[in-house]
Motif scaffolding. Sequence first.
Motif, PDB file in Angstrom:
ATOM      1  N   ARG A  68      33.827  52.443  31.731  1.00 25.35           N
ATOM      2  CA  ARG A  68      34.357  52.028  30.432  1.00 25.35           C
ATOM      3  C   ARG A  68      34.177  50.528  30.280  1.00 25.35           C
ATOM      4  O   ARG A  68      34.333  49.763  31.241  1.00 25.35           O
ATOM      5  N   PHE A  69      33.876  50.101  29.069  1.00 22.05           N
ATOM      6  CA  PHE A  69      33.502  48.706  28.886  1.00 22.05           C
ATOM      7  C   PHE A  69      33.652  48.298  27.426  1.00 22.05           C
ATOM      8  O   PHE A  69      33.676  49.131  26.521  1.00 22.05           O
ATOM      9  N   GLY A  70      33.748  46.997  27.202  1.00 27.05           N
ATOM     10  CA  GLY A  70      33.551  46.418  25.885  1.00 27.05           C
ATOM     11  C   GLY A  70      32.078  46.094  25.732  1.00 27.05           C
ATOM     12  O   GLY A  70      31.371  45.885  26.727  1.00 27.05           O
ATOM     13  N   TYR A  71      31.603  46.019  24.502  1.00 30.15           N
ATOM     14  CA  TYR A  71      30.175  45.798  24.296  1.00 30.15           C
ATOM     15  C   TYR A  71      29.953  44.860  23.110  1.00 30.15           C
ATOM     16  O   TYR A  71      30.484  45.080  22.022  1.00 30.15           O
ATOM     17  N   ALA A  72      29.143  43.820  23.351  1.00 33.35           N
ATOM     18  CA  ALA A  72      28.691  42.920  22.286  1.00 33.35           C
ATOM     19  C   ALA A  72      27.180  42.858  22.347  1.00 33.35           C
ATOM     20  O   ALA A  72      26.611  42.594  23.416  1.00 33.35           O
ATOM     21  N   GLY A  73      26.508  43.116  21.223  1.00 32.91           N
ATOM     22  CA  GLY A  73      25.052  43.104  21.221  1.00 32.91           C
ATOM     23  C   GLY A  73      24.503  42.403  20.007  1.00 32.91           C
ATOM     24  O   GLY A  73      25.070  42.462  18.904  1.00 32.91           O
ATOM     25  N   CYS A  74      23.371  41.736  20.205  1.00 33.43           N
ATOM     26  CA  CYS A  74      22.713  40.994  19.130  1.00 33.43           C
ATOM     27  C   CYS A  74      21.456  41.739  18.690  1.00 33.43           C
ATOM     28  O   CYS A  74      20.592  42.056  19.521  1.00 33.43           O
ATOM     29  N   ALA A  75      21.344  42.041  17.387  1.00 35.71           N
ATOM     30  CA  ALA A  75      20.154  42.660  16.792  1.00 35.71           C
ATOM     31  C   ALA A  75      19.833  43.983  17.495  1.00 35.71           C
ATOM     32  O   ALA A  75      20.607  44.924  17.400  1.00 35.71           O
ATOM     33  N   LEU A 134      25.749  53.700  21.406  1.00 32.29           N
ATOM     34  CA  LEU A 134      26.749  54.049  22.412  1.00 32.29           C
ATOM     35  C   LEU A 134      28.046  54.503  21.759  1.00 32.29           C
ATOM     36  O   LEU A 134      28.662  55.488  22.192  1.00 32.29           O
ATOM     37  N   ALA A 135      28.468  53.793  20.720  1.00 30.62           N
ATOM     38  CA  ALA A 135      29.727  54.153  20.048  1.00 30.62           C
ATOM     39  C   ALA A 135      29.628  55.518  19.367  1.00 30.62           C
ATOM     40  O   ALA A 135      30.623  56.243  19.290  1.00 30.62           O
ATOM     41  N   LEU A 136      28.439  55.884  18.902  1.00 28.32           N
ATOM     42  CA  LEU A 136      28.256  57.166  18.236  1.00 28.32           C
ATOM     43  C   LEU A 136      28.117  58.315  19.226  1.00 28.32           C
ATOM     44  O   LEU A 136      28.697  59.387  19.041  1.00 28.32           O
ATOM     45  N   ARG A 137      27.338  58.121  20.283  1.00 28.29           N
ATOM     46  CA  ARG A 137      27.017  59.224  21.201  1.00 28.29           C
ATOM     47  C   ARG A 137      27.925  59.287  22.425  1.00 28.29           C
ATOM     48  O   ARG A 137      28.073  60.341  23.022  1.00 28.29           O
ATOM     49  N   HIS A 138      28.521  58.159  22.782  1.00 29.01           N
ATOM     50  CA  HIS A 138      29.357  58.113  23.991  1.00 29.01           C
ATOM     51  C   HIS A 138      30.636  57.326  23.702  1.00 29.01           C
ATOM     52  O   HIS A 138      30.924  56.325  24.364  1.00 29.01           O
ATOM     53  N   PRO A 139      31.424  57.765  22.719  1.00 28.23           N
ATOM     54  CA  PRO A 139      32.597  56.984  22.309  1.00 28.23           C
ATOM     55  C   PRO A 139      33.632  56.810  23.408  1.00 28.23           C
ATOM     56  O   PRO A 139      34.376  55.835  23.390  1.00 28.23           O
ATOM     57  N   ALA A 174      30.490  56.194   9.592  1.00 29.92           N
ATOM     58  CA  ALA A 174      31.895  56.609   9.510  1.00 29.92           C
ATOM     59  C   ALA A 174      32.390  57.223  10.817  1.00 29.92           C
ATOM     60  O   ALA A 174      33.598  57.332  11.028  1.00 29.92           O
ATOM     61  N   ARG A 175      31.463  57.621  11.687  1.00 32.97           N
ATOM     62  CA  ARG A 175      31.859  58.223  12.964  1.00 32.97           C
ATOM     63  C   ARG A 175      32.035  57.200  14.079  1.00 32.97           C
ATOM     64  O   ARG A 175      32.360  57.570  15.203  1.00 32.97           O
ATOM     65  N   VAL A 176      31.797  55.936  13.794  1.00 33.52           N
ATOM     66  CA  VAL A 176      32.072  54.899  14.789  1.00 33.52           C
ATOM     67  C   VAL A 176      33.577  54.692  14.835  1.00 33.52           C
ATOM     68  O   VAL A 176      34.170  54.144  13.908  1.00 33.52           O
ATOM     69  N   GLY A 177      34.202  55.122  15.909  1.00 37.56           N
ATOM     70  CA  GLY A 177      35.664  55.120  15.969  1.00 37.56           C
ATOM     71  C   GLY A 177      36.263  54.059  16.859  1.00 37.56           C
ATOM     72  O   GLY A 177      37.409  54.186  17.293  1.00 37.56           O
ATOM     73  N   VAL A 178      35.517  53.008  17.129  1.00 32.96           N
ATOM     74  CA  VAL A 178      35.990  51.961  18.032  1.00 32.96           C
ATOM     75  C   VAL A 178      36.227  50.684  17.228  1.00 32.96           C
ATOM     76  O   VAL A 178      35.529  50.424  16.246  1.00 32.96           O
ATOM     77  N   PRO A 179      37.244  49.873  17.575  1.00 36.46           N
ATOM     78  CA  PRO A 179      37.446  48.596  16.870  1.00 36.46           C
ATOM     79  C   PRO A 179      36.186  47.736  16.937  1.00 36.46           C
ATOM     80  O   PRO A 179      35.643  47.510  18.026  1.00 36.46           O
ATOM     81  N   THR A 180      35.747  47.257  15.796  1.00 38.65           N
ATOM     82  CA  THR A 180      34.437  46.604  15.716  1.00 38.65           C
ATOM     83  C   THR A 180      34.527  45.271  14.995  1.00 38.65           C
ATOM     84  O   THR A 180      35.092  45.176  13.903  1.00 38.65           O
ATOM     85  N   ALA A 226      42.003  53.790  27.029  1.00 42.66           N
ATOM     86  CA  ALA A 226      41.119  54.806  27.577  1.00 42.66           C
ATOM     87  C   ALA A 226      41.524  56.193  27.115  1.00 42.66           C
ATOM     88  O   ALA A 226      42.655  56.434  26.715  1.00 42.66           O
ATOM     89  N   PHE A 227      40.595  57.112  27.168  1.00 43.05           N
ATOM     90  CA  PHE A 227      40.838  58.510  26.846  1.00 43.05           C
ATOM     91  C   PHE A 227      41.789  59.114  27.875  1.00 43.05           C
ATOM     92  O   PHE A 227      41.612  58.955  29.081  1.00 43.05           O
ATOM     93  N   ASP A 228      42.797  59.808  27.390  1.00 51.15           N
ATOM     94  CA  ASP A 228      43.788  60.443  28.265  1.00 51.15           C
ATOM     95  C   ASP A 228      43.401  61.907  28.476  1.00 51.15           C
ATOM     96  O   ASP A 228      43.520  62.739  27.569  1.00 51.15           O
ATOM     97  N   SER A 229      42.925  62.224  29.686  1.00 51.83           N
ATOM     98  CA  SER A 229      42.463  63.581  29.953  1.00 51.83           C
ATOM     99  C   SER A 229      43.593  64.593  29.968  1.00 51.83           C
ATOM    100  O   SER A 229      43.372  65.793  29.799  1.00 51.83           O
ATOM    101  N   THR A 230      44.830  64.153  30.133  1.00 53.13           N
ATOM    102  CA  THR A 230      45.954  65.090  30.168  1.00 53.13           C
ATOM    103  C   THR A 230      46.347  65.572  28.778  1.00 53.13           C
ATOM    104  O   THR A 230      46.815  66.697  28.607  1.00 53.13           O
ATOM    105  N   THR A 231      46.139  64.718  27.775  1.00 51.96           N
ATOM    106  CA  THR A 231      46.485  65.098  26.396  1.00 51.96           C
ATOM    107  C   THR A 231      45.267  65.418  25.558  1.00 51.96           C
ATOM    108  O   THR A 231      45.383  65.995  24.477  1.00 51.96           O
TER     109      THR A 231
END
Length: 434
Positions: A85-92, A101-106, A195-201, A262-267
């Motif tokens: 798990r990570f934060g990500y910043a990318g240019c161009a 990554l946010a779309l396919r591996h949120p 619209a499916r990007v569900g991470v703070p951006t 992080a994603f909670d696998s119990t819930t």
Amino acid sequence: MSETKTPALQYRFDGPEDAPVLILGPSLGTTWHMWDRQVPELAKQWRVFRFDLPGHGGAAAYPAGSVADLSTRLLATLDGLGVQRFGYAGCALGGAVGIELALRHPERVASLALIAASPRFGTADEFRQRGVIVRTNGLDPIARTSPERWFTGGFAAAQPAITEWAVQMVRTTDPGCYIAACEALASFDVRSELARVGVPTLVLVGSDDQVTGPAEARTLVAGIPDARLAVVPGASHLVPVEQPAAVTDLLVRHFSTAWQPAFDSTTGQMAAIVAPPAKPVLSAAPPQPAPRAEIAPAAVEAPQGLGRPDPYDAGLKVRREVLGDAHVDRALAQADEFSGDFQEFITRYAWGEIWDRPGLDRRSRSCVTLTALVAGGHLEELGFHTRAALRNGLTPAEIKEVLLQAAVYCGVPAANSAFKVAQQVIREETTPTE
């Protein structure tokens, strides 16, 4: 390098080993050194991970022809290092990887920053044309004009050492990997998926960026539900290099306050997320004016229909990729009640049924097509299919060999006329623009 089928990326770490991982993704033609000015401050709070694109910065030259391929290689590299798990910043192009990554591996992305990015980068024609230039002339013409695309005129004039560094970065890139990266940008289009990007951006852009400027940034903010916009004054496309203090401050503020749990696998759900302020103002370091941060109104496109696509849709896509948007747009615009059915016919059957078949690659299909057009004396179509052949990866030398072969089997007069047409097209398409 990884010994798996997915080649790993060249990378480096900075910062405490036990800190959360923050990834910095580079732009096309650059290396991880474009982030040098951000690392000292970011590494105080995060384990900063930087990577090079294939064939950039001395990295192994394993071309990646799609953003999805680059994302897969990045995840394979991270998996090998135990980073989940990570934060990500990318240019161009690095930003395109972040969106992918946010779309396919949120579940992997905790927070996202998109710099000089877009849901679609220019036109496919533009990047495929750039590939033709590089294939024919090498990277020197692109390298010499990179400062004009990356920096404001005042910065380039005042910082000759940085300008020369930028030129050398591009000049030392592997041409095949650069061309593949151009193809990745040409085929990238996620406008209907934002619209499916569900991470703070955080969407960050230079006010003077003429490549992917504020208009493209606002499109991202309008489409991504939890997105904020920061416009950095006095900066062009490579804003982390031109305005390093402002960008560093914006990234620190964003990743410090908008890190999704992080994603909670119990819930089976994400933990509660604290919403960002309604109207955040992100300040840049003095003496620069404070970057503006604003929220654009949301405008979500309806998702595309599911199911097997009609051959027309596949054909139109292939037709545009091979002949270029400009050519196809002209052909479709000129269609009327008399010729419209024919345009549909060739799109559906010539392009959707034949050109889209997997039995031959597009280079081979271009060779066959050029020969057939020489035999038939169809010089007008030979002209735009010569352009298509260049876009499909044939070099001028290979096109010459096809025409020489055609001279033997189709006749010298036909080949003589074909050489004149092809020569003119090749001159137009492969002459670098200053």
